[in-house]
Scaffold this motif. Sequence first.
Motif, PDB file in Angstrom:
ATOM      1  N   THR A  86       0.674  -1.310  -0.112  1.00  0.00           N
ATOM      2  CA  THR A  86       0.031  -0.102   0.103  1.00  0.00           C
ATOM      3  C   THR A  86       0.890   1.163  -0.154  1.00  0.00           C
ATOM      4  O   THR A  86       1.993   1.273   0.529  1.00  0.00           O
ATOM      5  N   GLU A  87       0.451   2.331  -0.552  1.00  0.00           N
ATOM      6  CA  GLU A  87       1.100   3.403  -0.458  1.00  0.00           C
ATOM      7  C   GLU A  87       1.216   4.152   0.799  1.00  0.00           C
ATOM      8  O   GLU A  87       2.195   4.567   1.173  1.00  0.00           O
ATOM      9  N   LEU A 110       4.273   2.154   2.287  1.00  0.00           N
ATOM     10  CA  LEU A 110       5.484   2.695   1.485  1.00  0.00           C
ATOM     11  C   LEU A 110       5.817   4.223   2.068  1.00  0.00           C
ATOM     12  O   LEU A 110       7.239   4.278   2.444  1.00  0.00           O
ATOM     13  N   ARG A 111       4.888   5.041   2.218  1.00  0.00           N
ATOM     14  CA  ARG A 111       5.291   6.286   2.651  1.00  0.00           C
ATOM     15  C   ARG A 111       6.133   6.178   4.019  1.00  0.00           C
ATOM     16  O   ARG A 111       7.393   6.948   4.244  1.00  0.00           O
ATOM     17  N   ARG A 145       8.931   3.278  -5.979  1.00  0.00           N
ATOM     18  CA  ARG A 145       7.820   3.057  -6.907  1.00  0.00           C
ATOM     19  C   ARG A 145       6.619   2.827  -6.227  1.00  0.00           C
ATOM     20  O   ARG A 145       6.679   1.732  -5.344  1.00  0.00           O
ATOM     21  N   VAL A 146       5.284   3.338  -6.440  1.00  0.00           N
ATOM     22  CA  VAL A 146       4.186   3.238  -5.793  1.00  0.00           C
ATOM     23  C   VAL A 146       3.458   1.870  -6.650  1.00  0.00           C
ATOM     24  O   VAL A 146       3.482   2.007  -7.941  1.00  0.00           O
ATOM     25  N   SER A 147       2.843   1.046  -5.974  1.00  0.00           N
ATOM     26  CA  SER A 147       2.351  -0.200  -6.624  1.00  0.00           C
ATOM     27  C   SER A 147       1.150   0.290  -7.521  1.00  0.00           C
ATOM     28  O   SER A 147       0.528   1.207  -7.148  1.00  0.00           O
ATOM     29  N   HIS A 196       3.822   5.719 -10.940  1.00  0.00           N
ATOM     30  CA  HIS A 196       3.997   6.719  -9.751  1.00  0.00           C
ATOM     31  C   HIS A 196       5.070   6.368  -8.941  1.00  0.00           C
ATOM     32  O   HIS A 196       5.377   5.136  -8.614  1.00  0.00           O
ATOM     33  N   LEU A 226       7.334   7.970  -5.185  1.00  0.00           N
ATOM     34  CA  LEU A 226       7.311   8.959  -4.418  1.00  0.00           C
ATOM     35  C   LEU A 226       8.743   9.489  -4.108  1.00  0.00           C
ATOM     36  O   LEU A 226       9.822   8.708  -4.384  1.00  0.00           O
ATOM     37  N   LYS A 256       4.344  12.472  -4.550  1.00  0.00           N
ATOM     38  CA  LYS A 256       3.991  11.517  -5.588  1.00  0.00           C
ATOM     39  C   LYS A 256       4.048  12.196  -6.867  1.00  0.00           C
ATOM     40  O   LYS A 256       3.384  13.200  -7.183  1.00  0.00           O
TER      41      LYS A 256
END
Length: 257
Positions: A13-14, A17-18, A44-46, A51, A53, A71
């Motif tokens: 999840t983003e 990830l953050r 890389r965002v899934s 996209h 970050l 992003k």
Amino acid sequence: MTATTNPAAYPETEAELRVQLAACYRLVAHFGMDDLIYNHISARVSGPEHHFLINPYGLLFSEVTASSLVKIDLDGNKVDDTGAEVNRAGFVIHSAIHAGRPDALCVLHTHSEAGTAIAAMPHGLAPLSQFAMRYQGHTAFHDYEGVALETGERERLVRDLGAHNTLVLRNHGILTVGRTIPEAFILMYYFEKAAKVQLLAQGGLAPGESLVYPQPEVSALAARQFTEFAGDILPPGTREWPAFLRMLERTQPDYRL
């Protein structure tokens, strides 16, 4: 396996990830590999949108939090509604690697003193310590082309990196890529440690003395042991990352905000 069950896994999840990427920024600062508000770590965002970050331009790495990350897409356009600025040089380098290497889920770039000193040496990192062995035969080089503002440099960055996960940017700094954020961080951490050892060894020689190198076949064996995960060796960051997170939770838990 998710980052919830395995802290070193790549987040699905983003939000996760953050948090993991913010932790990486704090760790780079903690170990003294940052350069004021400059340098970047991207992830890389899934999803199919391509996209990723990256840090907002103007924050120290020690100030980065999960919510402050920006992003952007591969064209450098901000996806989120934010007034944060993004460094164009960071976009050129990181978008190139993310676009050219689908397995490069995290790209980490530093201007650390020892690493940059090695980037000015003809042959880069020498096999002078066990720290350096994993990079023997697994490091690429990219010649300096000025501040990375021109998008035309992207093709050459990807070409020079090839299949390697460590790129020496001549007269500039070091770049590592990872299938996970912990992997990219550990590759950078040990490159810097090996660089410091090399500089200390080279500077500590008495007149007439020479450095001691292992036999080439021994260096090659050690490189294979690291890269092929011989014995109980695991992918970089697998064991270390949970300990790093415990340290951050004790000392600077605001990275999660």
